[in-house]
Design a protein around this motif. Structure first.
Motif, PDB file in Angstrom:
ATOM      1  N   LEU A   1      20.222   3.293 -13.950  1.00 23.14           N
ATOM      2  CA  LEU A   1      19.000   3.909 -13.429  1.00 23.14           C
ATOM      3  C   LEU A   1      19.211   4.363 -11.984  1.00 23.14           C
ATOM      4  O   LEU A   1      20.066   3.841 -11.277  1.00 23.14           O
ATOM      5  CB  LEU A   1      17.847   2.907 -13.494  1.00 23.14           C
ATOM      6  CG  LEU A   1      17.516   2.394 -14.900  1.00 23.14           C
ATOM      7  CD1 LEU A   1      16.571   1.202 -14.829  1.00 23.14           C
ATOM      8  CD2 LEU A   1      16.912   3.512 -15.746  1.00 23.14           C
ATOM      9  N   ARG A   2      18.418   5.346 -11.574  1.00 26.44           N
ATOM     10  CA  ARG A   2      18.566   5.928 -10.238  1.00 26.44           C
ATOM     11  C   ARG A   2      17.487   5.397  -9.288  1.00 26.44           C
ATOM     12  O   ARG A   2      16.366   5.129  -9.709  1.00 26.44           O
ATOM     13  CB  ARG A   2      18.475   7.451 -10.309  1.00 26.44           C
ATOM     14  CG  ARG A   2      19.541   8.115 -11.186  1.00 26.44           C
ATOM     15  CD  ARG A   2      19.160   9.568 -11.474  1.00 26.44           C
ATOM     16  NE  ARG A   2      17.878   9.631 -12.197  1.00 26.44           N
ATOM     17  CZ  ARG A   2      17.152  10.736 -12.327  1.00 26.44           C
ATOM     18  NH1 ARG A   2      17.555  11.875 -11.778  1.00 26.44           N
ATOM     19  NH2 ARG A   2      16.005  10.699 -12.998  1.00 26.44           N
ATOM     20  N   ILE A   3      17.867   5.290  -8.010  1.00 28.73           N
ATOM     21  CA  ILE A   3      16.933   4.914  -6.955  1.00 28.73           C
ATOM     22  C   ILE A   3      16.814   6.102  -5.995  1.00 28.73           C
ATOM     23  O   ILE A   3      17.824   6.570  -5.475  1.00 28.73           O
ATOM     24  CB  ILE A   3      17.449   3.680  -6.167  1.00 28.73           C
ATOM     25  CG1 ILE A   3      17.709   2.507  -7.121  1.00 28.73           C
ATOM     26  CG2 ILE A   3      16.455   3.271  -5.088  1.00 28.73           C
ATOM     27  CD1 ILE A   3      18.434   1.343  -6.459  1.00 28.73           C
ATOM     28  N   PRO A   4      15.634   6.646  -5.764  1.00 28.43           N
ATOM     29  CA  PRO A   4      14.315   6.180  -6.213  1.00 28.43           C
ATOM     30  C   PRO A   4      13.774   6.937  -7.423  1.00 28.43           C
ATOM     31  O   PRO A   4      12.619   6.724  -7.793  1.00 28.43           O
ATOM     32  CB  PRO A   4      13.451   6.464  -4.993  1.00 28.43           C
ATOM     33  CG  PRO A   4      14.010   7.768  -4.486  1.00 28.43           C
ATOM     34  CD  PRO A   4      15.508   7.705  -4.734  1.00 28.43           C
ATOM     35  N   GLU A   5      14.561   7.825  -8.021  1.00 28.78           N
ATOM     36  CA  GLU A   5      14.035   8.691  -9.090  1.00 28.78           C
ATOM     37  C   GLU A   5      13.456   7.899 -10.263  1.00 28.78           C
ATOM     38  O   GLU A   5      12.411   8.260 -10.824  1.00 28.78           O
ATOM     39  CB  GLU A   5      15.127   9.636  -9.588  1.00 28.78           C
ATOM     40  CG  GLU A   5      15.566  10.691  -8.574  1.00 28.78           C
ATOM     41  CD  GLU A   5      16.613  10.182  -7.608  1.00 28.78           C
ATOM     42  OE1 GLU A   5      17.083  10.989  -6.770  1.00 28.78           O
ATOM     43  OE2 GLU A   5      16.971   8.980  -7.672  1.00 28.78           O
TER      44      GLU A   5
ATOM     45  N   GLU B   1       0.833  -1.206   0.000  1.00 25.19           N
ATOM     46  CA  GLU B   1       0.000   0.000   0.000  1.00 25.19           C
ATOM     47  C   GLU B   1       0.867   1.255   0.000  1.00 25.19           C
ATOM     48  O   GLU B   1       0.500   2.272  -0.617  1.00 25.19           O
ATOM     49  CB  GLU B   1      -0.920  -0.004   1.217  1.00 25.19           C
ATOM     50  CG  GLU B   1      -2.038  -1.027   1.135  1.00 25.19           C
ATOM     51  CD  GLU B   1      -2.842  -1.124   2.418  1.00 25.19           C
ATOM     52  OE1 GLU B   1      -3.968  -1.641   2.366  1.00 25.19           O
ATOM     53  OE2 GLU B   1      -2.341  -0.677   3.477  1.00 25.19           O
ATOM     54  N   TYR B   2       1.997   1.178   0.668  1.00 30.39           N
ATOM     55  CA  TYR B   2       2.931   2.309   0.712  1.00 30.39           C
ATOM     56  C   TYR B   2       3.368   2.685  -0.709  1.00 30.39           C
ATOM     57  O   TYR B   2       3.463   3.868  -1.063  1.00 30.39           O
ATOM     58  CB  TYR B   2       4.131   1.920   1.573  1.00 30.39           C
ATOM     59  CG  TYR B   2       5.154   3.014   1.793  1.00 30.39           C
ATOM     60  CD1 TYR B   2       4.959   3.990   2.767  1.00 30.39           C
ATOM     61  CD2 TYR B   2       6.315   3.057   1.037  1.00 30.39           C
ATOM     62  CE1 TYR B   2       5.902   4.989   2.986  1.00 30.39           C
ATOM     63  CE2 TYR B   2       7.269   4.052   1.247  1.00 30.39           C
ATOM     64  CZ  TYR B   2       7.055   5.010   2.219  1.00 30.39           C
ATOM     65  OH  TYR B   2       7.990   5.999   2.425  1.00 30.39           O
ATOM     66  N   LEU B   3       3.630   1.673  -1.529  1.00 30.89           N
ATOM     67  CA  LEU B   3       3.995   1.928  -2.931  1.00 30.89           C
ATOM     68  C   LEU B   3       2.791   2.398  -3.738  1.00 30.89           C
ATOM     69  O   LEU B   3       2.891   3.359  -4.533  1.00 30.89           O
ATOM     70  CB  LEU B   3       4.568   0.655  -3.559  1.00 30.89           C
ATOM     71  CG  LEU B   3       5.952   0.205  -3.074  1.00 30.89           C
ATOM     72  CD1 LEU B   3       6.299  -1.163  -3.646  1.00 30.89           C
ATOM     73  CD2 LEU B   3       7.028   1.227  -3.446  1.00 30.89           C
TER      74      LEU B   3
ATOM     75  N   LYS C   1      15.024   6.119   2.162  1.00 30.90           N
ATOM     76  CA  LYS C   1      15.203   6.936   0.961  1.00 30.90           C
ATOM     77  C   LYS C   1      15.041   6.187  -0.355  1.00 30.90           C
ATOM     78  O   LYS C   1      15.275   6.760  -1.419  1.00 30.90           O
ATOM     79  CB  LYS C   1      16.610   7.560   0.985  1.00 30.90           C
ATOM     80  CG  LYS C   1      16.920   8.375   2.237  1.00 30.90           C
ATOM     81  CD  LYS C   1      16.064   9.611   2.323  1.00 30.90           C
ATOM     82  CE  LYS C   1      16.466  10.474   3.528  1.00 30.90           C
ATOM     83  NZ  LYS C   1      15.625  11.693   3.644  1.00 30.90           N
ATOM     84  N   SER C   2      14.625   4.915  -0.309  1.00 33.47           N
ATOM     85  CA  SER C   2      14.627   4.120  -1.542  1.00 33.47           C
ATOM     86  C   SER C   2      13.308   4.116  -2.295  1.00 33.47           C
ATOM     87  O   SER C   2      13.171   3.421  -3.301  1.00 33.47           O
ATOM     88  CB  SER C   2      15.027   2.674  -1.222  1.00 33.47           C
ATOM     89  OG  SER C   2      14.052   2.064  -0.389  1.00 33.47           O
ATOM     90  N   VAL C   3      12.337   4.900  -1.819  1.00 35.92           N
ATOM     91  CA  VAL C   3      11.026   4.953  -2.479  1.00 35.92           C
ATOM     92  C   VAL C   3      10.678   6.384  -2.842  1.00 35.92           C
ATOM     93  O   VAL C   3      10.776   7.291  -2.003  1.00 35.92           O
ATOM     94  CB  VAL C   3       9.920   4.360  -1.577  1.00 35.92           C
ATOM     95  CG1 VAL C   3       8.543   4.544  -2.222  1.00 35.92           C
ATOM     96  CG2 VAL C   3      10.168   2.888  -1.323  1.00 35.92           C
ATOM     97  N   GLY C   4      10.282   6.565  -4.090  1.00 33.74           N
ATOM     98  CA  GLY C   4       9.817   7.875  -4.546  1.00 33.74           C
ATOM     99  C   GLY C   4       8.364   7.808  -4.983  1.00 33.74           C
ATOM    100  O   GLY C   4       7.747   6.745  -4.961  1.00 33.74           O
ATOM    101  N   THR C   5       7.831   8.937  -5.400  1.00 30.53           N
ATOM    102  CA  THR C   5       6.441   9.031  -5.872  1.00 30.53           C
ATOM    103  C   THR C   5       6.446   9.162  -7.389  1.00 30.53           C
ATOM    104  O   THR C   5       7.209   9.936  -7.955  1.00 30.53           O
ATOM    105  CB  THR C   5       5.743  10.243  -5.247  1.00 30.53           C
ATOM    106  OG1 THR C   5       5.731  10.092  -3.819  1.00 30.53           O
ATOM    107  CG2 THR C   5       4.320  10.379  -5.739  1.00 30.53           C
ATOM    108  N   VAL C   6       5.563   8.379  -8.021  1.00 31.84           N
ATOM    109  CA  VAL C   6       5.434   8.446  -9.483  1.00 31.84           C
ATOM    110  C   VAL C   6       4.630   9.684  -9.837  1.00 31.84           C
ATOM    111  O   VAL C   6       3.552   9.910  -9.314  1.00 31.84           O
ATOM    112  CB  VAL C   6       4.728   7.177 -10.021  1.00 31.84           C
ATOM    113  CG1 VAL C   6       4.520   7.305 -11.538  1.00 31.84           C
ATOM    114  CG2 VAL C   6       5.559   5.953  -9.709  1.00 31.84           C
ATOM    115  N   LYS C   7       5.167  10.494 -10.737  1.00 28.64           N
ATOM    116  CA  LYS C   7       4.507  11.733 -11.157  1.00 28.64           C
ATOM    117  C   LYS C   7       3.805  11.532 -12.494  1.00 28.64           C
ATOM    118  O   LYS C   7       3.983  10.539 -13.181  1.00 28.64           O
ATOM    119  CB  LYS C   7       5.509  12.860 -11.252  1.00 28.64           C
ATOM    120  CG  LYS C   7       6.205  13.156  -9.909  1.00 28.64           C
ATOM    121  CD  LYS C   7       7.250  14.239 -10.043  1.00 28.64           C
ATOM    122  CE  LYS C   7       7.918  14.488  -8.698  1.00 28.64           C
ATOM    123  NZ  LYS C   7       9.008  15.498  -8.781  1.00 28.64           N
TER     124      LYS C   7
END
Length: 342
Positions: free
Chosen positions: A267-271, A176-178, A332-338
């Protein structure tokens, strides 16, 4: 060889008083106990634990039987933390603890009951046992109390207990966090297919997806056997033709392997891609970026397992399954999808 009779003679007490002292009876005063212990040390005498167990109304030896621990990654200290928790509780309650390291092949050589009886084990804690292991299949009919980690037996046996976290709830929470951060193209890096814990964690992911009217794509569930190297190889191959937004891993070690593959792909984490783990091993807070994960308190699980087993051995009324608390650790390993309409 020094005997209990020698200790009693030098201490000026009867053999029964010496025996009571070593068994911590309350009708022997502390001063006498200490004198007996000092003399025993001087004479290099120690009580025969096996004989003590056989003469006691209850067997005092607990066996911690650990399977597959020698194959674990050096970055994973979970088994040691479990050992530490078990030992702490057993020591406090004056039981004896014996630790045995086995594998699936050894289980085929001698039955679980034979193994325990030959070693005078009054109750066993089984760690690392798989649902396809010979010992697991024997347990439902056992008359020797035992406690399992991360497995809840389907059939009821009053002498079998289990300890775990709520694996379904924990994995549902991190899924759910993701999803809350708009991830939809999520790859699940699962563990060993034949383990109960893997099945429970997959259920948690499926529950989270259903709440968002989504289904888990079986082609996006990769089985890496809880191995860092296997996770690395699977993620590397997957990234050659796919660009998911996140990897949800059923262990931190697999998360480390995925992170290596993502970085090697440029690739970058989490970007570019987010990664989550499970367990919160020590390295999770130091790797860059620090890994978002579920924290399990393995020492507390060990203590809970030892206490539950003693309750079963002493025929105490108790819950047969204990859930230990867990915690989602945001790093810091999770970002938000824009740029999403979801």
């Amino acid at each position: 060889m020094t005997t209990i009779r020698d200790v009693a003679k030098k201490a000026g007490v009867s053999i029964s008083v010496v025996s009571k002292a070593f068994n911590n009876y309350t009708d022997v005063n502390e001063k006498t106990k200490q004198r007996i212990f000092d003399i025993a040390k001087e004479l290099n005498y120690s009580p025969n634990i096996v004989a003590k167990n056989l003469s006691s109304k209850k067997q005092m030896t607990i066996g911690l039987i650990s399977s597959g621990v020698l194959n674990q990654n050096e970055k994973d200290n979970n088994a040691f933390d479990i050992f530490k928790g078990v030992y702490t509780n057993v020591e406090e309650n004056e039981y004896e603890l014996s630790i045995f390291l086995i594998d699936s092949m050894k289980q085929k050589q001698k039955s679980y009951v034979q193994f325990c009886r030959e070693r005078n084990i009054g109750g066993a804690i089984l760690q690392g046992i798989r649902t396809d292991d010979p010992y697991f299949k024997e347990l439902i009919n056992t008359n020797i109390p035992c406690v399992l980690f991360d497995i809840i037996p389907e059939k009821n046996n009053e002498l079998i207990g289990s300890v775990s976290i709520d694996n379904v709830g924990a994995t549902k929470q991190i899924a759910e966090y993701l999803l809350e951060r708009h991830h939809r193209d999520i790859v699940v890096m699962a563990g060993i297919k034949e383990t109960h814990v893997n099945s429970e964690r997959l259920k948690g992911v499926q529950q989270a997806f259903r709440e968002y009217d989504l289904e888990v794509d079986k082609n996006k569930v990769l089985y890496a056997d809880f191995s860092e190297e296997e996770a690395y190889q699977l993620a590397k191959a997957y990234l050659e033709t796919n660009r998911p937004t996140a990897f949800l891993c059923f262990s931190d070690l697999m998360g480390f392997g995925v992170m290596r593959a993502v970085k090697e792909a440029g690739l970058r984490i989490p970007e570019d891609i987010s990664v989550t783990g499970f367990d919160d091993v020590v390295l999770s807070g130091y790797i860059q970026p620090q890994l978002t994960t579920i924290r399990q308190d393995f020492t507390e699980m060990g203590k809970a397992a030892a206490q539950l087993l003693q309750n079963l051995m002493e025929n105490k009324t108790c819950e047969k399954h204990v859930n230990v608390a867990y915690e989602l650790i945001e790093r810091k390993s999770v970002g938000t999808v824009k740029n999403t309409s979801n």
